[in-house]
Write a protein that holds these residues in place. Structure first.
Motif, mmCIF file in Angstrom:
data_model
loop_
_atom_site.group_PDB
_atom_site.id
_atom_site.type_symbol
_atom_site.label_atom_id
_atom_site.label_comp_id
_atom_site.label_asym_id
_atom_site.label_seq_id
_atom_site.Cartn_x
_atom_site.Cartn_y
_atom_site.Cartn_z
ATOM 1 N N PHE A 115 0.867 -1.188 -0.036
ATOM 2 C CA PHE A 115 -0.035 0.199 0.071
ATOM 3 C C PHE A 115 0.878 1.227 0.144
ATOM 4 C CE2 PHE A 115 -4.160 1.667 1.272
ATOM 5 C CZ PHE A 115 -3.783 2.997 1.740
ATOM 6 N N SER A 116 0.597 2.215 -0.911
ATOM 7 C CA SER A 116 1.134 3.435 -0.817
ATOM 8 C C SER A 116 0.248 4.622 -1.145
ATOM 9 C CB SER A 116 2.501 3.580 -1.811
ATOM 10 O OG SER A 116 2.135 3.364 -2.933
ATOM 11 N N LEU A 117 0.546 5.798 -0.871
ATOM 12 C CA LEU A 117 -0.559 6.933 -0.729
ATOM 13 C C LEU A 117 0.238 7.864 -1.603
ATOM 14 C CD1 LEU A 117 -3.337 8.212 -0.455
ATOM 15 C CD2 LEU A 117 -2.548 8.466 1.972
ATOM 16 N N HIS A 118 -0.282 8.632 -2.626
ATOM 17 C CA HIS A 118 0.302 9.654 -3.263
ATOM 18 C C HIS A 118 -0.501 10.783 -3.566
ATOM 19 C CE1 HIS A 118 3.690 6.892 -3.670
ATOM 20 N NE2 HIS A 118 2.902 5.879 -3.993
ATOM 21 N N SER A 119 0.144 11.981 -3.951
ATOM 22 C CA SER A 119 -0.705 13.140 -4.546
ATOM 23 C C SER A 119 0.376 14.027 -5.159
ATOM 24 C CB SER A 119 -1.365 14.042 -3.368
ATOM 25 O OG SER A 119 -2.234 14.897 -3.723
ATOM 26 N N GLN A 120 0.008 15.380 -5.399
ATOM 27 C CA GLN A 120 0.777 16.304 -6.040
ATOM 28 C C GLN A 120 0.559 17.606 -5.359
ATOM 29 O OE1 GLN A 120 0.646 15.879 -10.214
ATOM 30 N NE2 GLN A 120 -1.274 16.952 -10.297
ATOM 31 N N LEU A 121 1.617 18.757 -5.486
ATOM 32 C CA LEU A 121 1.313 19.913 -5.117
ATOM 33 C C LEU A 121 0.537 20.799 -6.155
ATOM 34 C CD1 LEU A 121 5.134 20.733 -4.397
ATOM 35 C CD2 LEU A 121 3.363 20.174 -2.531
ATOM 36 N N ILE A 122 -0.634 21.303 -5.856
ATOM 37 C CA ILE A 122 -1.515 22.068 -6.506
ATOM 38 C C ILE A 122 -1.327 23.409 -6.256
ATOM 39 C CG2 ILE A 122 -3.062 20.080 -6.855
ATOM 40 C CD1 ILE A 122 -4.176 22.669 -4.472
ATOM 41 N N ILE B 116 4.129 23.433 -9.639
ATOM 42 C CA ILE B 116 2.727 22.544 -9.424
ATOM 43 C C ILE B 116 3.050 21.270 -10.266
ATOM 44 C CG2 ILE B 116 0.353 22.706 -10.057
ATOM 45 C CD1 ILE B 116 1.063 25.174 -8.280
ATOM 46 N N GLY B 117 2.369 20.242 -9.467
ATOM 47 C CA GLY B 117 2.395 18.923 -10.205
ATOM 48 C C GLY B 117 3.622 17.844 -9.530
ATOM 49 N N THR B 118 4.398 18.683 -8.733
ATOM 50 C CA THR B 118 5.525 17.872 -7.993
ATOM 51 C C THR B 118 4.764 16.898 -7.070
ATOM 52 O OG1 THR B 118 6.914 19.792 -8.009
ATOM 53 C CG2 THR B 118 7.439 17.937 -6.628
ATOM 54 N N LYS B 119 5.288 15.463 -7.326
ATOM 55 C CA LYS B 119 4.814 14.420 -6.695
ATOM 56 C C LYS B 119 4.952 14.403 -5.076
ATOM 57 C CE LYS B 119 4.560 9.270 -6.653
ATOM 58 N NZ LYS B 119 5.031 8.019 -7.162
#
Ligand SMILES: Cc1ncc(COP(=O)(O)O)c(CNc2conc2O)c1O
Length: 383
Positions: free
Chosen positions: A247-254, A327-330
């Protein structure tokens, strides 16, 4: 494959699930099989996809908590053996029988009530013994004898297995585990004296199966460590088998901004910038299960730990960045970036809970992306 239109997602590595099952199989006696415990939507990983991966890796069956969970797997075309380990309502026994789902019995009244229904197919039942978990199960020989003598009179079901559950298999001290084993042996030897047919037995969860692989179980009920997490720090230290977290959880800078000293962040204006600071905003919040008590945790950006600052909102939260990023950096909230890792164990420590709770708490609003051999093979978006 579902599509989704947000930047936060869970990644479930099905190859890790299969790796973990293979590690356990190598440790177990070759006569002992594996039931994959996929209750609670496979501990938040996605029950249908995990079930397929586990069966492909050689799991002989599946275990869930609720009849609804078992029926969902049947409707997804899974015809492997499925056991409902928890309570099923007597009035639903016919539904279970029709779907060839095994139910857990431990009350004479339950059998009598279910026995009033008309069955076109025989009901598969597993008799649960409570040897010390103190949750559900038969606790005494007298109780077991009453249930078995009733079972001998009736033929609407087939008794497939006898099982129990350990309360302290993942702990340093083995006294209570030994007490449960003793009670199990007493009840089981008595059972064999009064029940003519052979039945299967299964007693072990992840901890017991990894630490005591030689037990005479027909199969073990493999849950938390199938997902690549150790049941406790004791077992993690012992490391009986190697595990890969699935399990891993990711997003990005918006959003990224540079603030002057003394500027406030988030509700209550509880955080003020000390000097000029780069602040990033991440589109995930407590409605996704990333709860407010996680304020103060780090997340990973560019392989570096960056602290959450200010209160976590329902759908977003902010971090202090070590420098400007586009923006969009993981952003990785659970998982690895380079040499750095934020594990479910670390998140559990922050919340003063156990790692089991972490994948379960990431809500259905967060899509699940399923990887196998590094490639995306499925996506589940529950919205
Ligand atoms: C009856 C039973 N068997 C096996 C397992 C799998 O245990 P494992 O995940 O440690 O391998 C569980 C997990 N039950 C729970 C896990 O967390 N809370 C529970 O009630 C269980 O309730």
């Amino acid at each position: 494959l579902d599509t989704f239109y947000r930047d936060s997602f869970v990644e479930v590595d099905l190859s890790a699930i299969q790796y973990n099952i293979h590690q356990l199989q190598q440790r177990l006696d070759e006569k002992t099989g594996v039931y994959a415990v996929v209750k609670a939507d496979a501990y938040g990983h996605g029950d249908i996809q995990v079930a397929h991966a586990a069966l492909e890796a050689g799991a002989e069956g599946l275990a869930v908590a609720l009849l609804d969970e078992a029926i969902k797997l049947r409707h997804a075309g899974i015809d492997a053996p499925i056991l409902v380990m928890g309570w099923t309502r007597p009035k639903d026994a016919v539904v279970a029988a029709e779907h060839e789902i095994a139910v857990t019995v431990f009350q004479e009244e339950w059998l009598k009530e279910a026995g009033l229904l008309s069955f076109s197919k025989s009901l598969k039942v597993h008799l649960k013994l409570d040897t010390g978990m103190g949750r559900i199960g038969v606790r005494s020989v007298a109780e077991m004898e009453r249930i078995l003598s009733y079972m001998k009179e009736e033929n609407f079901f087939s008794l497939e297995a006898l099982f129990t559950h350990f309360a302290t298999a993942d702990e340093e001290g083995l006294d209570y585990f030994a007490t449960q084993e003793k009670r199990w042996n007493e009840l089981f030897s008595h059972f064999k004296r009064i029940w003519p047919e052979n039945v299967e037995v299964h007693t072990s969860n992840s901890a017991a199966s990894m630490r005591y692989p030689g037990r005479l179980d027909h199969y073990v009920r493999f849950g938390i460590s199938m997902y690549g997490l150790y049941p406790s720090s004791v077992v993690k230290k012992e490391r009986p088998i190697d595990l890969q977290p699935a399990f891993s959880l990711h997003s990005q800078l918006i959003h990224v901004k540079r603030l002057e000293p003394g500027e406030s962040i988030s509700y209550g204006a509880t955080y003020r910038t000390g000097n000029h600071e780069w602040i990033g905003t991440i589109p995930l919040g407590y409605a996704d299960g990333w709860i407010r008590r996680l304020q103060g945790m780090d997340v990973l950006v560019d392989g570096k730990r960056q602290p959450i600052v200010g209160r976590i909102c329902m759908d977003q939260f902010m971090i202090r960045l070590d420098q400007e990023y586009p923006i969009g950096t993981k952003v990785t909230l659970i998982g690895k970036q380079g040499e750095q890792e934020i594990s479910a164990d670390e998140v559990a420590d922050q919340l003063e809970t156990i790692n089991y709770e972490i994948p379960c708490m990431i809500s259905n609003r967060v899509p699940r992306v399923f990887l196998k051999d590094g490639k995306t093979i499925d996506i589940k978006n529950s919205l």
